[in-house]
Design an enzyme around this catalytic site. Structure first.
Site, PDB file in Angstrom:
ATOM      1  N   ARG A  51      14.800   7.337  14.728  1.00 42.10           N
ATOM      2  CA  ARG A  51      15.341   7.039  13.362  1.00 42.10           C
ATOM      3  C   ARG A  51      14.921   7.915  12.252  1.00 42.10           C
ATOM      4  O   ARG A  51      15.806   8.409  11.343  1.00 42.10           O
ATOM      5  CB  ARG A  51      15.036   5.576  13.169  1.00 42.10           C
ATOM      6  CG  ARG A  51      15.075   4.728  12.568  1.00 42.10           C
ATOM      7  CD  ARG A  51      14.501   3.385  13.472  1.00 42.10           C
ATOM      8  NE  ARG A  51      13.727   3.678  14.525  1.00 42.10           N
ATOM      9  CZ  ARG A  51      13.968   3.336  15.693  1.00 42.10           C
ATOM     10  NH1 ARG A  51      15.152   2.946  15.901  1.00 42.10           N
ATOM     11  NH2 ARG A  51      13.536   3.883  16.697  1.00 42.10           N
ATOM     12  N   THR A  52      13.501   8.043  12.162  1.00 44.41           N
ATOM     13  CA  THR A  52      12.980   9.032  10.892  1.00 44.41           C
ATOM     14  C   THR A  52      13.624   9.945  10.816  1.00 44.41           C
ATOM     15  O   THR A  52      14.250  10.633   9.775  1.00 44.41           O
ATOM     16  CB  THR A  52      11.707   8.936  10.841  1.00 44.41           C
ATOM     17  OG1 THR A  52      11.135   7.483  10.889  1.00 44.41           O
ATOM     18  CG2 THR A  52      11.074   9.320   9.331  1.00 44.41           C
ATOM     19  N   LYS A  80       0.438  26.975  20.264  1.00 42.22           N
ATOM     20  CA  LYS A  80      -0.040  28.316  20.552  1.00 42.22           C
ATOM     21  C   LYS A  80      -1.396  28.336  19.352  1.00 42.22           C
ATOM     22  O   LYS A  80      -2.075  29.442  19.419  1.00 42.22           O
ATOM     23  CB  LYS A  80       0.739  29.319  19.818  1.00 42.22           C
ATOM     24  CG  LYS A  80       1.986  29.742  20.606  1.00 42.22           C
ATOM     25  CD  LYS A  80       2.740  30.934  20.092  1.00 42.22           C
ATOM     26  CE  LYS A  80       3.929  31.128  20.591  1.00 42.22           C
ATOM     27  NZ  LYS A  80       4.946  32.155  19.925  1.00 42.22           N
ATOM     28  N   ARG A 101       6.135  14.821  10.322  1.00 41.97           N
ATOM     29  CA  ARG A 101       5.416  13.794  10.802  1.00 41.97           C
ATOM     30  C   ARG A 101       4.384  14.501  11.861  1.00 41.97           C
ATOM     31  O   ARG A 101       4.620  15.395  12.635  1.00 41.97           O
ATOM     32  CB  ARG A 101       6.286  12.898  11.667  1.00 41.97           C
ATOM     33  CG  ARG A 101       5.719  11.977  12.779  1.00 41.97           C
ATOM     34  CD  ARG A 101       6.664  11.220  13.317  1.00 41.97           C
ATOM     35  NE  ARG A 101       7.145   9.950  12.783  1.00 41.97           N
ATOM     36  CZ  ARG A 101       7.768   9.152  12.704  1.00 41.97           C
ATOM     37  NH1 ARG A 101       8.174   8.725  13.985  1.00 41.97           N
ATOM     38  NH2 ARG A 101       8.238   8.193  11.737  1.00 41.97           N
ATOM     39  N   HIS A 129       3.059   5.784   6.038  1.00 42.08           N
ATOM     40  CA  HIS A 129       4.584   5.963   6.098  1.00 42.08           C
ATOM     41  C   HIS A 129       5.617   5.859   5.033  1.00 42.08           C
ATOM     42  O   HIS A 129       6.255   4.832   4.950  1.00 42.08           O
ATOM     43  CB  HIS A 129       4.903   5.377   7.343  1.00 42.08           C
ATOM     44  CG  HIS A 129       6.333   5.788   8.052  1.00 42.08           C
ATOM     45  ND1 HIS A 129       7.087   6.687   7.494  1.00 42.08           N
ATOM     46  CD2 HIS A 129       6.802   5.688   9.354  1.00 42.08           C
ATOM     47  CE1 HIS A 129       8.086   6.900   8.175  1.00 42.08           C
ATOM     48  NE2 HIS A 129       7.903   6.143   9.430  1.00 42.08           N
TER      49      HIS A 129
HETATM   50  C1  NCD Z   1       7.568   3.438  12.608  1.00 42.31           C
HETATM   51  C2  NCD Z   1       6.477   4.516  12.739  1.00 42.31           C
HETATM   52  O1  NCD Z   1       6.810   5.625  13.063  1.00 42.31           O
HETATM   53  O2  NCD Z   1       5.492   4.115  12.225  1.00 42.31           O
HETATM   54  N1  NCD Z   1       8.685   3.872  13.144  1.00 42.31           N
HETATM   55  C3  NCD Z   1       9.557   4.364  12.199  1.00 42.31           C
HETATM   56  O3  NCD Z   1       9.434   5.326  11.685  1.00 42.31           O
HETATM   57  N2  NCD Z   1      10.818   3.454  11.894  1.00 42.31           N
HETATM   58  C4  NCD Z   1       6.950   2.322  13.403  1.00 42.31           C
HETATM   59  C5  NCD Z   1       6.765   2.271  14.984  1.00 42.31           C
HETATM   60  O4  NCD Z   1       6.907   3.472  15.284  1.00 42.31           O
HETATM   61  O5  NCD Z   1       6.366   0.940  15.499  1.00 42.31           O
END
Ligand code: NCD
Length: 307
Positions: A51-52, A80, A101, A129
């Site tokens: 999703r993100t 690398k 991320r 986050h």
């Molecule tokens: C969350 C995360 O990545 O921290 N997911 C997200 O980005 N919606 C929550 C999770 O992974 O449980």
């Protein structure tokens, strides 16, 4: 040049501004469909995501921009041995804005210190986050019509759940917030969040292992997944993973307008039978995430839709 590494990098007024922009996008998406024409977003995801990453990419496409994407550490020069600082310098030559991320806490901050374009933290280890928090905030605002005077329960993995840490930080800046922490002993909120946020800001909070006993007081229930990837041993994960499973019978003591949130992905924490309950907001949250990321990209690039 602004980056977003921690949710408190944005003032309460700026978050209000993002909400206003997101609501305007929802109202009139066409007005925004060309604003990022010629701009490129790089999504650098060194940790799994559906999703993100897709919501950042959908956000940029819906603003008329383009996307460059690294969807795993293994497929990039990180494998690398390239440093985060160098990666940030290199990607700055190709993209106008970066969403990163990373499994290491602080990695997006290092990237921001070395990039010449804005960097957005799309999740750093078990730390923060902030863009999920923007989605959560818009969801609470749209459901409740306010962000203050609410009792918000966080249930599940409060230790490793970075979405929890960021949302608690964000909510602590509003009046009349009460936080209820529901977790097994082993997965309690880290003491640094308790000290630096809840105690420092004088936010009333309670801690419990028993979800049912606090259910009646909650305006919002934020369920979370036990973060398997942050455990040191499988045994502990297996023992704790199903600590809380929300089923329809458990909602009998809940307020009729309590909002149920979950950042997703869900594993077992919420029974599918809850999905049709009007209180379930987690799929709305997914959509709200895209609108808030659109608003954020515009803000960090200093762009506005024509009036
Ligand atoms: C969350 C995360 O990545 O921290 N997911 C997200 O980005 N919606 C929550 C999770 O992974 O449980």
């Amino acid at each position: 040049m602004r980056s977003l590494i921690d949710i408190v990098d944005l003032t309460v007024e700026e978050i209000e501004g993002l909400i206003t922009t997101a609501l305007d996008i929802i109202d009139d998406p066409k007005k925004y469909s060309e604003v990022c024409r010629g701009k490129k977003l790089a999504t650098l995801f060194f940790e799994p995501s559906t999703r993100t990453r897709l919501s950042f990419e959908a956000a940029m496409y819906e603003l008329g921009g383009n996307v460059l994407s690294v969807s795993s550490g293994a497929s990039s020069s990180a494998s690398k041995g390239e440093s985060i600082a160098d990666t940030a310098k290199v990607v700055s030559c190709y993209a106008d804005i970066i969403a990163m991320r990373h499994p290491k806490e602080g990695a997006p901050m290092v990237a921001a210190m070395n990039a010449s374009v804005p960097v957005i933290n799309a999740g750093d280890g078990g730390h923060n986050h902030p863009t999920q928090t923007l989605a959560d905030i818009l969801t609470i605002y749209r459901e409740k019509g306010k962000l203050d005077h609410l009792a918000v329960g966080f249930c599940g993995d409060l230790k490793f759940g970075r979405t929890v840490h960021s949302l608690i930080r964000a909510l602590s800046r509003y009046e009349g917030i009460k936080i209820v922490l529901i977790s097994p002993e082993e997965l309690k909120l880290p003491s640094y969040v308790k000290k630096d946020v809840l105690q420092k800001e004088g936010i009333p909070y309670e801690q419990t292992t028993d979800l049912l006993s606090v259910m009646p007081e909650l305006d919002v229930l934020y369920m979370t997944r036990v973060q398997k990837e942050r455990f040191f041993n499988e045994e502990d994960y297996l023992r704790l993973k199903d600590s809380y499973i929300l089923t329809p019978d458990k909602l009998c003591g809940a307020k009729s307008d309590m909002s149920i949130l979950h950042p997703l992905p869900r594993v077992n924490e919420i029974a599918v039978a809850i999905d049709s309950d009007p209180r379930a907001c987690y799929f709305k949250q997914v959509l709200n995430a895209k609108y808030m990321r659109m608003a954020l990209i515009l803000k960090l690039l200093g762009l506005e839709a024509e009036k």
